[in-house]
Design an enzyme around this catalytic site. Sequence first.
Site, PDB file in Angstrom:
ATOM      1  N   GLY A  11       0.820  -1.219   0.000  1.00  0.00           N
ATOM      2  CA  GLY A  11       0.000   0.000   0.000  1.00  0.00           C
ATOM      3  C   GLY A  11       0.848   1.262   0.000  1.00  0.00           C
ATOM      4  CB  SER A  38       2.689  -4.738   6.788  1.00  0.00           C
ATOM      5  OG  SER A  38       3.399  -4.580   7.977  1.00  0.00           O
ATOM      6  CE  LYS A  77       9.953  18.081 -11.593  1.00  0.00           C
ATOM      7  NZ  LYS A  77      10.168  16.642 -11.457  1.00  0.00           N
ATOM      8  CB  THR A 341      11.312   8.339 -14.650  1.00  0.00           C
ATOM      9  OG1 THR A 341      12.546   7.991 -14.027  1.00  0.00           O
ATOM     10  CG2 THR A 341      11.552   9.391 -15.702  1.00  0.00           C
ATOM     11  CB  ILE A 343       5.322   8.528  -9.633  1.00  0.00           C
ATOM     12  CG1 ILE A 343       5.800   8.457  -8.166  1.00  0.00           C
ATOM     13  CG2 ILE A 343       3.802   8.646  -9.681  1.00  0.00           C
ATOM     14  CD1 ILE A 343       5.489   9.684  -7.324  1.00  0.00           C
TER      15      ILE A 343
HETATM   16  C1  LIG Z   1      15.655   7.837  -2.824  1.00  0.00           C
HETATM   17  C2  LIG Z   1      14.426   7.763  -3.661  1.00  0.00           C
HETATM   18  C3  LIG Z   1      13.842   8.920  -4.170  1.00  0.00           C
HETATM   19  C4  LIG Z   1      12.717   8.839  -4.994  1.00  0.00           C
HETATM   20  N1  LIG Z   1      12.193   9.975  -5.547  1.00  0.00           N
HETATM   21  C5  LIG Z   1      11.202   9.866  -6.465  1.00  0.00           C
HETATM   22  C6  LIG Z   1      10.674  11.002  -7.120  1.00  0.00           C
HETATM   23  O1  LIG Z   1      11.050  12.139  -6.846  1.00  0.00           O
HETATM   24  N2  LIG Z   1       9.716  10.820  -8.054  1.00  0.00           N
HETATM   25  C7  LIG Z   1       9.245   9.579  -8.364  1.00  0.00           C
HETATM   26  O2  LIG Z   1       8.423   9.454  -9.270  1.00  0.00           O
HETATM   27  N3  LIG Z   1       9.680   8.500  -7.706  1.00  0.00           N
HETATM   28  C8  LIG Z   1      10.636   8.607  -6.786  1.00  0.00           C
HETATM   29  N4  LIG Z   1      11.083   7.494  -6.131  1.00  0.00           N
HETATM   30  C9  LIG Z   1      10.402   6.221  -6.335  1.00  0.00           C
HETATM   31  C10 LIG Z   1       9.128   6.214  -5.505  1.00  0.00           C
HETATM   32  O3  LIG Z   1       9.435   6.430  -4.157  1.00  0.00           O
HETATM   33  C11 LIG Z   1       8.415   4.885  -5.658  1.00  0.00           C
HETATM   34  O4  LIG Z   1       8.273   4.593  -7.012  1.00  0.00           O
HETATM   35  C12 LIG Z   1       7.052   4.950  -5.052  1.00  0.00           C
HETATM   36  O5  LIG Z   1       7.104   5.412  -3.753  1.00  0.00           O
HETATM   37  C13 LIG Z   1       6.401   3.593  -5.071  1.00  0.00           C
HETATM   38  O6  LIG Z   1       6.904   2.739  -4.101  1.00  0.00           O
HETATM   39  P1  LIG Z   1       6.191   1.353  -3.923  1.00  0.00           P
HETATM   40  O7  LIG Z   1       4.764   1.603  -3.631  1.00  0.00           O
HETATM   41  O8  LIG Z   1       6.538   0.501  -5.080  1.00  0.00           O
HETATM   42  O9  LIG Z   1       6.935   0.737  -2.654  1.00  0.00           O
HETATM   43  P2  LIG Z   1       6.833   1.096  -1.106  1.00  0.00           P
HETATM   44  O10 LIG Z   1       6.562   2.501  -0.851  1.00  0.00           O
HETATM   45  O11 LIG Z   1       8.080   0.507  -0.503  1.00  0.00           O
HETATM   46  O12 LIG Z   1       5.578   0.272  -0.599  1.00  0.00           O
HETATM   47  C14 LIG Z   1       5.648  -1.119  -0.354  1.00  0.00           C
HETATM   48  C15 LIG Z   1       4.380  -1.558   0.329  1.00  0.00           C
HETATM   49  O13 LIG Z   1       4.405  -2.972   0.470  1.00  0.00           O
HETATM   50  C16 LIG Z   1       4.088  -3.305   1.798  1.00  0.00           C
HETATM   51  N5  LIG Z   1       4.747  -4.549   2.136  1.00  0.00           N
HETATM   52  C17 LIG Z   1       6.031  -4.919   1.929  1.00  0.00           C
HETATM   53  N6  LIG Z   1       6.256  -6.130   2.427  1.00  0.00           N
HETATM   54  C18 LIG Z   1       5.094  -6.547   2.961  1.00  0.00           C
HETATM   55  C19 LIG Z   1       4.687  -7.732   3.652  1.00  0.00           C
HETATM   56  N7  LIG Z   1       5.541  -8.725   3.914  1.00  0.00           N
HETATM   57  N8  LIG Z   1       3.416  -7.812   4.065  1.00  0.00           N
HETATM   58  C20 LIG Z   1       2.525  -6.815   3.829  1.00  0.00           C
HETATM   59  N9  LIG Z   1       2.852  -5.692   3.199  1.00  0.00           N
HETATM   60  C21 LIG Z   1       4.125  -5.558   2.771  1.00  0.00           C
HETATM   61  C22 LIG Z   1       4.573  -2.133   2.628  1.00  0.00           C
HETATM   62  O14 LIG Z   1       3.930  -2.081   3.860  1.00  0.00           O
HETATM   63  C23 LIG Z   1       4.177  -0.981   1.712  1.00  0.00           C
HETATM   64  O15 LIG Z   1       2.823  -0.669   1.927  1.00  0.00           O
HETATM   65  C24 LIG Z   1      12.165   7.576  -5.270  1.00  0.00           C
HETATM   66  C25 LIG Z   1      12.712   6.420  -4.701  1.00  0.00           C
HETATM   67  C26 LIG Z   1      13.838   6.499  -3.910  1.00  0.00           C
HETATM   68  C27 LIG Z   1      14.410   5.246  -3.313  1.00  0.00           C
END
Ligand SMILES: Cc1cc2nc3c(=O)[nH]c(=O)nc-3n(C[C@H](O)[C@H](O)[C@H](O)COP(=O)(O)OP(=O)(O)OC[C@H]3O[C@@H](n4cnc5c(N)ncnc54)[C@H](O)[C@@H]3O)c2cc1C
Length: 500
Positions: A11, A38, A77, A341, A343
């Site tokens: 999430g 979680s 932006k 890029t 998102i």
């Molecule tokens: C340093 C950095 C800077 C960034 N800056 C940008 C930016 O400026 N612009 C941009 O477009 N993108 C950026 N990004 C990328 C962006 O942060 C991600 O693409 C975006 O937040 C999506 O993350 P996600 O949802 O894939 O993962 P996460 O945010 O890590 O979410 C993972 C989810 O899975 C759940 N989960 C994991 N394991 C379990 C489990 N065992 N059981 C239940 N739930 C679980 C967690 O609770 C969480 O809800 C950046 C990334 C980094 C690392």
Amino acid sequence: MPIKKIVIVGGGTAGWMAAAALSRLAQSQLMQITLVESELIGTVGVGEATIPPFLNFNDRLGIDEAELLAAVQGSFKLGIHFVNWESVGDSYFHPFGNYGYAVDSVSFHEIWMRYRMAGDTRPLHQFSPETMAAMHRRFMHQDEGAELPAINYAYHLDATAYARFLRRYAEARGVVRKEGKIVTSDLHGESGFVRSVTLEDGAEIEGDFFIDCSGFRGLLIEDALETGYEEWTHWLPCDRAVAIPSRGDGTVLPYTRATAHSAGWQWRVPLQRRNGNGHVYCSSFMEADEATRILLDNVDGEVMAEPNHLRFVTGRRKKFWNKNVVAVGLSGGFMEPLESTSIHLIQSAIAKLAGVLSLDGVTPAQEETFNRLLGKEFSRIRDFLILHYKATKRDDSEFWNYCRTMDIPDTLQEKIDLFRLNGQVFREEDELFAETSWVAVMMGQGIVPGRPSAMAHSLDLDKLREEYEGIDKSIRYVVGNMPTHDQYLERYCPAAMAAE
Ligand SMILES: Cc1cc2nc3c(=O)[nH]c(=O)nc-3n(C[C@H](O)[C@H](O)[C@H](O)COP(=O)(O)OP(=O)(O)OC[C@H]3O[C@@H](n4cnc5c(N)ncnc54)[C@H](O)[C@@H]3O)c2cc1C
């Protein structure tokens, strides 16, 4: 096997974007959509700068822009200000929009080159409304302005607040959220498809189709299906980041800043009441303590939290879609946020998934098409990011010496060679970054065409003069009549208290 139950694992931004986009299916009761997350594990907690296509995502969901921006401390932006990339002390702006406009199929930057060769000293960025507005810290939507060009923009937003916003949206449309930590997954013996995930409390959640949004770990795509990862660290060697928010000083700049340091670079993302800051660096050339010190030395405003340290490996999953699992977000791959890029890649994966998803089940054709299209998009973006590192004259650190002299993909070398020859940039199919982006970064980092193309030479500059002057004048007029970005935010979408 027909698809009746979709399970979204995670999430974060990816999970809730997927849930919100697919919630129409839940609402129509064609499918049951469950999202598992979680709170204990939490999200990555960064990712706050977007690019213009992101507007379409929210627009298609019918989300009101002002309401969204107020809820996520959003700001506008207009592009990215790159500092110290070609050499220490210089800078350039990568705008979201075109320079002038093409005449007789000749790109504007080539027309500009012709005038430049004829003695005109105006810089190219003077013909970009987004750059001029950013430099003057101004902003306004097109429809409130005079007759002139559309201002292209994206948002800076609080990532946690955005996920919260989408959660409300998705839950209101039938998506069911389950709190809990997934500890195991179960596969069908014969097909190897994922059948269910099990939470720490023993609850089992079955699904016909799974969207893995579990972050870097890739709970299903990697832990369960062992899909494999293609590393791109040779070209994009940064593998660490340290992030910290700081208090805003009252002025919210309408652009992201990316400042290169000795072994990486630092972002500043201005929200309405705070700035997001972070230092992306390469652990082979710099220790975490030094990276943190450099970040803290260069943060504007009082810091508001402890530094958040992150590790990553640039690259992509060998398959984004494997069996009945699609990896969206960080679980699918990661390239550093130099051009914001990630998102966008979430949005793009969701759009492709929504396009090929069928109620009848999963077929190899869907998997193949999805993987090919998303794979191409990843590679093109990868090349664009590598350009920033390769096109440098910096020789003040081992890191920059490595980047300046590293091998690059043939696809990128071809683009650079063509541009050097006569200023041409060809956009490959539906490549994300358009001509202006390539021109902005190449010219900004010192890759200059030898001469304009034959087509550009055929233009009669005297005949064009009035039009050329008109573009400059109109941009100055429009930007001169815009309110400041701060005034506009205050009037249009002041941050709601809940967003703080
Ligand atoms: C340093 C950095 C800077 C960034 N800056 C940008 C930016 O400026 N612009 C941009 O477009 N993108 C950026 N990004 C990328 C962006 O942060 C991600 O693409 C975006 O937040 C999506 O993350 P996600 O949802 O894939 O993962 P996460 O945010 O890590 O979410 C993972 C989810 O899975 C759940 N989960 C994991 N394991 C379990 C489990 N065992 N059981 C239940 N739930 C679980 C967690 O609770 C969480 O809800 C950046 C990334 C980094 C690392």
